[in-house]
Design a protein around this motif. Structure first.
Motif, mmCIF file in Angstrom:
data_model
loop_
_atom_site.group_PDB
_atom_site.id
_atom_site.type_symbol
_atom_site.label_atom_id
_atom_site.label_comp_id
_atom_site.label_asym_id
_atom_site.label_seq_id
_atom_site.Cartn_x
_atom_site.Cartn_y
_atom_site.Cartn_z
ATOM 1 N N ARG A 1 34.660 1.463 72.782
ATOM 2 C CA ARG A 1 34.617 2.102 73.992
ATOM 3 C C ARG A 1 32.998 2.299 74.544
ATOM 4 N N ALA A 2 32.098 1.419 73.918
ATOM 5 C CA ALA A 2 30.638 1.545 74.446
ATOM 6 C C ALA A 2 30.693 0.632 75.746
ATOM 7 N N ASP A 3 30.069 0.916 76.744
ATOM 8 C CA ASP A 3 29.565 0.257 78.159
ATOM 9 C C ASP A 3 28.207 -0.626 78.084
ATOM 10 N N LEU A 33 31.662 -5.185 79.079
ATOM 11 C CA LEU A 33 30.861 -6.423 79.078
ATOM 12 C C LEU A 33 30.359 -7.096 80.184
ATOM 13 N N LYS A 34 31.073 -6.489 81.387
ATOM 14 C CA LYS A 34 30.769 -6.922 82.767
ATOM 15 C C LYS A 34 29.040 -7.329 82.868
ATOM 16 N N GLY A 35 28.958 -8.642 83.076
ATOM 17 C CA GLY A 35 27.330 -8.956 83.398
ATOM 18 C C GLY A 35 26.213 -8.709 82.406
ATOM 19 N N ALA A 36 26.834 -8.864 81.224
ATOM 20 C CA ALA A 36 26.231 -8.807 79.973
ATOM 21 C C ALA A 36 25.464 -9.982 79.894
ATOM 22 N N ASP A 42 26.359 4.362 64.817
ATOM 23 C CA ASP A 42 27.760 5.012 65.521
ATOM 24 C C ASP A 42 27.345 4.719 66.925
ATOM 25 N N LEU A 43 27.773 3.891 67.628
ATOM 26 C CA LEU A 43 27.391 3.849 69.312
ATOM 27 C C LEU A 43 28.842 3.907 70.097
ATOM 28 N N THR A 44 29.882 4.651 69.533
ATOM 29 C CA THR A 44 30.958 4.910 70.128
ATOM 30 C C THR A 44 30.890 5.467 71.489
ATOM 31 N N GLY A 45 31.544 4.902 72.556
ATOM 32 C CA GLY A 45 31.404 5.406 73.872
ATOM 33 C C GLY A 45 29.983 5.531 74.303
ATOM 34 N N ALA A 46 28.858 4.699 73.780
ATOM 35 C CA ALA A 46 27.539 5.038 74.258
ATOM 36 C C ALA A 46 27.472 4.078 75.711
ATOM 37 N N GLN A 47 26.695 4.699 76.740
ATOM 38 C CA GLN A 47 26.525 4.273 77.824
ATOM 39 C C GLN A 47 25.281 3.331 77.996
ATOM 40 N N CYS A 48 25.445 2.093 77.825
ATOM 41 C CA CYS A 48 24.251 1.338 77.633
ATOM 42 C C CYS A 48 23.967 0.339 78.673
ATOM 43 N N GLU A 49 24.593 0.765 79.880
ATOM 44 C CA GLU A 49 24.577 -0.247 81.143
ATOM 45 C C GLU A 49 23.340 -0.327 81.540
#
Length: 210
Positions: A159-161, A182-185, A136-143
Motif C-alpha cells: 500500500r505504499a504510494d 506506481l503511476k508516473g514512477a 517497514d514502508l507499509t502505506g508510506a506516502q512517497c509521491e
C-alpha cells in the motif's frame, strides 16, 4: 502509536532530558543510551559521530540539523520534526518513526535497515545510496520522492504510494506492483524487467523463440 515490526517492544529509557533548548548545539562525539528526549529543540544542531542507543525522542525538533557518520540505533521518534534535516552516512538501524514530519529531508548513504516508517509522509524527501533492507514502508506516502540507488531488499511496501517517485538504481525485488501505486514512477530498464516479471510477464528479446 505505530507498532514496530513483529511486535518488538519499544526499549525502556532510564533518564530524561525535557524541554531543553539545544538550538545550534554541537553534538559531535556525544554518546547517549536509553535517554528520553522530550520536547527538546535540536534545531540547527551539528552532529559528527554522535551515538544515540535505544533512545526515545518525543516532540523533538531536528529542523535544519546536519548529522554525519552518526548513529541512532534502535531509537524511537514520535511526533518529531525533520524539516530540511540532513543525514549523511548515518546508521539508524532498527529505529522507529511515528507521526513525524519529514519535509525536505535529505539522506545520503548510511544504513537505515529495519527502520519503521509505516504510513510516513515522505513526499519530496530524498534518499540516495541508502541501505534500507527490511524497512517497514507499509502505506508510506512517497509521491514525488527520490529513492535513488536504495537497497530495499526485503522491505515492506504494501500500500505504499510510489507515484512520480524516482526509483532508478534501487532494489525493487520486494515490490509487488499490484499492491503499490506506481503511476508516473521513474525506473531504469533493468527495473522494468523486474517489475514486468513480478506481474507474471514473460520478458524476452525480439529474436527469442516462444
Amino acid at each position: 502509536m505505530a507498532d514496530r515490526k513483529h511486535g518488538v517492544p519499544t526499549p525502556e529509557t532510564h533518564s530524561t532530558v525535557r524541554s531543553e533548548d539545544w538550538d545550534g548545539r554541537d553534538l559531535s562525539g556525544e554518546a547517549h543510551e536509553r535517554v528520553a528526549f522530550i520536547d527538546v529543540d535540536m534545531t540547527e544542531t551539528s552532529n559528527h559521530g554522535a551515538v544515540f542507543t535505544e533512545c526515545t525522542f518525543r516532540g523533538v525538533k531536528f529542523n535544519a540539523s546536519a548529522h554525519t557518520d552518526a548513529a541512532f540505533l534502535n531509537c524511537t521518534f514520535t511526533r518529531c520534526a525533520f524539516f530540511d534535516a540532513t543525514f549523511t552516512r548515518c546508521k539508524l538501524v532498527g529505529s522507529m518513526f511515528d507521526g513525524c514530519t519529514f519535509d525536505l529531508l535529505k539522506v545520503v548513504g548510511g544504513d537505515w535497515s529495519f527502520v519503521g516508517l509505516p504510513g510516513a509522509n515522505l513526499r519530496g524527501t530524498s534518499f540516495a545510496n541508502v541501505r534500507m533492507r527490511e524497512a517497514d514502508l507499509t502505506g508510506a506516502q512517497c509521491e514525488g520522492a527520490s529513492l535513488r540507488g536504495v537497497d530495499l531488499s526485503g522491505a515492506w511496501l504494501h500500500r505504499a504510494d510510489l507515484s512520480r517517485c524516482d526509483l532508478r538504481g534501487s532494489d525493487l525485488a520486494s515490490l509487488d506492483p499490484l499492491t503499490v501505486e506506481l503511476k508516473g514512477a521513474m525506473i531504469d530498464p533493468y527495473q522494468a524487467v523486474v517489475v514486468a516479471t513480478a506481474l507474471g510477464l514473460d520478458v524476452r528479446s525480439g529474436d527469442q523463440e516462444p
